[in-house]
Write a protein that holds these residues in place. Sequence first.
Motif: not given
Length: 294
Positions: A114-119, A218-230
């Motif tokens: 999910l994160i890779a697709d958002a990137i 990074w937090r914008q990407l996390q919000k977009q994907t609904g994930t919470r990682y460092r």
Amino acid sequence: MSHLLLPLIQEFLADLVNCGLAKSTISDYRCTLHNFTRLFCGPVSEINAGILRRYLASVGGSPNNRARHFSNLKNFLNWCYRFEYITVNPICKLETPRCHAYPPRPIPTAHLELIADAIKQAEPRVRLLFTLLLETGMRIRETLSIRFNDIDLSPGEEKIIVRGKGDRLRAIPLVPGLLSLELLREKVNKYDPDQIYLFPQPGDVSQPLSYKDAGILWRQLQKQTGTRYRIHQLRHSCATHLLNSGVSIEAIQKLLGHKKLSTTCRYAQLEHSVLRREMACHLRRQKEGEAGVP
């Protein structure tokens, strides 16, 4: 801060700077020593095991956090002993706190996809920044400090020279097939001579993008994907992917810039399916050897 300890602490921190320690490391020492002077305001010669024990008992957080404070104080007092400000190091009377070994923390595959697709869909700056982190395993601060003159895109020699912990230099290879290499070529082709850093601070191209602003992206990407990682977990994910793809742990160690192989082992997690495959291959080779198969 205690006026009695202030001159010594300033000298100690100055020596750390001269030794080339990372800014984050020096900041950590400064924080520990500031906290210690809130408990003790006397001369360094009057620090004893009881005072140190009380300070360490007041340190919150995990056992690893307490061990870090212990190490910082020990190194400071060793420095004081070396320069004869004290005749004995009182912390030597205390047992070293035990650290807990935490397992690798790669991002689970489903969330990583999910994160890779958002990137891939992000604007060019964000896309290049996080693709580099994911494909090379660089630390975020190393990536933010990349200058254009650190980049070599000569055919067959593509690499980035990064400054790691302790200001140690290492080469990050960029092999054909990496998306980050393609994105980097596009960026370099649009190079602005006034721009020093690959990721400049908006409004001031003479400075790198700040860690705080990178965290916002990074937090914008996390919000977009609904994930919470460092962000740092991208480094763990890169190491884990390489290990499970057959890259040797020694090669991963060199790529990540670890001094100790044991540190790399805490980053890369061998998947159970890969372990089963390796064990099956070992048994097959063993049987072939017993049967005399060439």
